[in-house]
Design an enzyme around this catalytic site. Structure first.
Site, PDB file in Angstrom:
ATOM      1  N   ASN A 128     -11.106  -2.624  -5.097  1.00 47.04           N
ATOM      2  CA  ASN A 128     -10.357  -1.656  -5.912  1.00 47.04           C
ATOM      3  C   ASN A 128     -11.082  -1.268  -7.210  1.00 47.04           C
ATOM      4  O   ASN A 128     -10.697  -0.284  -7.855  1.00 47.04           O
ATOM      5  CB  ASN A 128      -8.940  -2.162  -6.217  1.00 47.04           C
ATOM      6  CG  ASN A 128      -7.997  -2.093  -5.024  1.00 47.04           C
ATOM      7  OD1 ASN A 128      -7.112  -2.926  -4.858  1.00 47.04           O
ATOM      8  ND2 ASN A 128      -8.177  -1.096  -4.157  1.00 47.04           N
ATOM      9  N   ASP A 162       0.832  -1.210   0.000  1.00 45.70           N
ATOM     10  CA  ASP A 162       0.000   0.000   0.000  1.00 45.70           C
ATOM     11  C   ASP A 162       0.867   1.261   0.000  1.00 45.70           C
ATOM     12  O   ASP A 162       1.976   1.255   0.516  1.00 45.70           O
ATOM     13  CB  ASP A 162      -0.922  -0.034   1.238  1.00 45.70           C
ATOM     14  CG  ASP A 162      -2.080   0.939   1.091  1.00 45.70           C
ATOM     15  OD1 ASP A 162      -2.343   1.413  -0.030  1.00 45.70           O
ATOM     16  OD2 ASP A 162      -2.722   1.247   2.121  1.00 45.70           O
TER      17      ASP A 162
HETATM   18  C1  IPE Z   1      -5.247  -2.785  -0.064  1.00 47.68           C
HETATM   19  O1  IPE Z   1      -4.949  -1.467  -0.309  1.00 47.68           O
HETATM   20  C2  IPE Z   1      -5.360  -3.531  -1.376  1.00 47.68           C
HETATM   21  C3  IPE Z   1      -4.115  -3.714  -2.083  1.00 47.68           C
HETATM   22  C4  IPE Z   1      -2.923  -3.423  -1.624  1.00 47.68           C
HETATM   23  C5  IPE Z   1      -4.237  -4.314  -3.380  1.00 47.68           C
HETATM   24  P1  IPE Z   1      -6.099  -0.366  -0.447  1.00 47.68           P
HETATM   25  O2  IPE Z   1      -5.412   0.941  -0.623  1.00 47.68           O
HETATM   26  O3  IPE Z   1      -7.061  -0.761  -1.493  1.00 47.68           O
HETATM   27  O4  IPE Z   1      -6.811  -0.487   0.960  1.00 47.68           O
HETATM   28  P2  IPE Z   1      -7.620   0.582   1.805  1.00 47.68           P
HETATM   29  O5  IPE Z   1      -8.591   1.227   0.877  1.00 47.68           O
HETATM   30  O6  IPE Z   1      -6.620   1.555   2.337  1.00 47.68           O
HETATM   31  O7  IPE Z   1      -8.256  -0.215   2.884  1.00 47.68           O
HETATM   32  C1  IPE Z   2      -1.602   0.275  -3.348  1.00 46.22           C
HETATM   33  O1  IPE Z   2      -1.383   1.643  -3.406  1.00 46.22           O
HETATM   34  C2  IPE Z   2      -1.814  -0.305  -4.712  1.00 46.22           C
HETATM   35  C3  IPE Z   2      -3.173  -0.815  -4.962  1.00 46.22           C
HETATM   36  C4  IPE Z   2      -4.149  -0.823  -4.120  1.00 46.22           C
HETATM   37  C5  IPE Z   2      -3.423  -1.372  -6.279  1.00 46.22           C
HETATM   38  P1  IPE Z   2      -2.598   2.653  -3.379  1.00 46.22           P
HETATM   39  O2  IPE Z   2      -2.981   2.983  -4.772  1.00 46.22           O
HETATM   40  O3  IPE Z   2      -3.672   2.158  -2.517  1.00 46.22           O
HETATM   41  O4  IPE Z   2      -1.875   3.915  -2.709  1.00 46.22           O
HETATM   42  P2  IPE Z   2      -2.496   4.919  -1.657  1.00 46.22           P
HETATM   43  O5  IPE Z   2      -3.053   4.111  -0.539  1.00 46.22           O
HETATM   44  O6  IPE Z   2      -3.545   5.708  -2.375  1.00 46.22           O
HETATM   45  O7  IPE Z   2      -1.334   5.751  -1.234  1.00 46.22           O
HETATM   46 MG    MG Z   3      -4.108   2.369  -0.553  1.00 44.89          MG
END
Ligand code: IPE
Ligand code: IPE
Ligand code: MG
Length: 275
Positions: A83, A35
């Protein structure tokens, strides 16, 4: 044997961390919630997709390091069922990035005897992604090294729903009127059937939540949350997590081995008469 026999340190920090590691007590399965790509990009005034691209680099480093350390299984959370709520352009980019990654890295993965497995609901993925994933799994199916599990269109609750329905189908199909579910039945019907449960769950970017990841399997995982954003998660940060893991005392509801075991009448009586 020392961890340095498995991995050549590239920096002094890596060397110090490797010296702290006991290669005999590494986790059997590491699961990672990758993340913070968006925030990494935002801090650099770049579009979010630049963060995802940088995140692929981090994933490559972590995969290579785990394989060298002979970690039997590594699960990476790449795309959750939640997502899809993101803008279509970002979702499309993530799907393209995954295909690009597979095209570039599959030969390397295969050469390193890594077996690729994808968990989640493939039905809802774009057809090209499904095909590339199926091809990658077929290509590496007979490899005997690390299992690289990519959670793609994955949700922990969806996985449980799919497992329960698979169990129901099996029971109906075989007319098993008196069948009762136990923990083993459930574990065997999860996407992760056959894999050991993760003993270490890493989450980058500081969020203290599991975001619907491996809900059943992480029952006794050690949780490691770091503020490091995923694109900055390099070899040293991984080694740091492993060193921290080796300091944990895993009790599984029991007592610490250093705890006195006598919980006898005598000990209680002794305490009472003294008090
Ligand atoms: C968790 O990250 C899912 C992945 C790393 C693929 P998210 O960014 O989607 O999770 P939340 O929204 O912070 O819970
Ligand atoms: C994790 O990074 C990747 C996926 C969930 C695919 P994020 O896209 O969630 O990054 P933040 O949480 O917005 O920083
Ligand atoms: Mg995230």
């Amino acid at each position: 044997m020392s961890a340095r026999d498995l991995l050549k340190p590239a920096t002094r920090e890596e060397a110090r961390l490797l010296d702290e590691l006991d290669p005999a007590r590494l986790p059997r399965h590491i699961a990672i919630i990758m993340d913070g790509n968006g925030r990494w990009a935002q801090r650099r005034h770049l579009p979010r997709v630049a963060g995802h691209r940088a995140g692929v680099h981090a994933a490559r480093t972590v995969i290579e390091t785990c394989a060298r350390l002979k970690i039997p299984a590594l699960t990476l959370y790449a795309f959750s069922v939640e997502n899809w709520r993101r803008p279509k352009a970002e979702v499309d980019f993530l799907m393209r990035l995954l295909r690009e990654y597979l095209r570039k890295e599959l030969p390397v993965i295969h050469r390193n005897n890594i077996r690729l497995l994808v968990i989640g609901r493939p039905q809802q993925l774009p057809r090209e992604v499904r095909e590339d994933v199926a091809m990658a799994m077929r290509t590496t199916a007979a490899n005997t090294g690390m299992q690289l599990v990519v959670a793609l269109n994955y949700g922990g609750r969806t996985e449980l729903v799919d497992a329960f329905n698979a169990i129901l189908d099996h029971v109906r199909h075989n007319g098993m009127d008196t069948f009762r579910v136990d923990e083993q039945t459930i574990a065997q019907h999860l996407y992760t059937a056959g894999l050991p449960d993760p003993d270490l769950l890493i989450r980058t970017s500081g969020e203290m939540r599991v975001s619907n990841f491996l809900l059943w399997q992480i029952a006794y995982a050690e949780i490691y949350v770091t503020d490091t954003l995923w694109p900055d998660f390099n070899r040293a940060r991984l080694l740091e997590a492993l060193v921290d893991f080796q300091k944990r005392e895993r009790r599984y509801g029991g007592l610490s081995p250093s705890e006195p075991r006598e919980f006898s009448e005598q000990a209680l009586v002794g305490r009472r008469t003294r008090g």
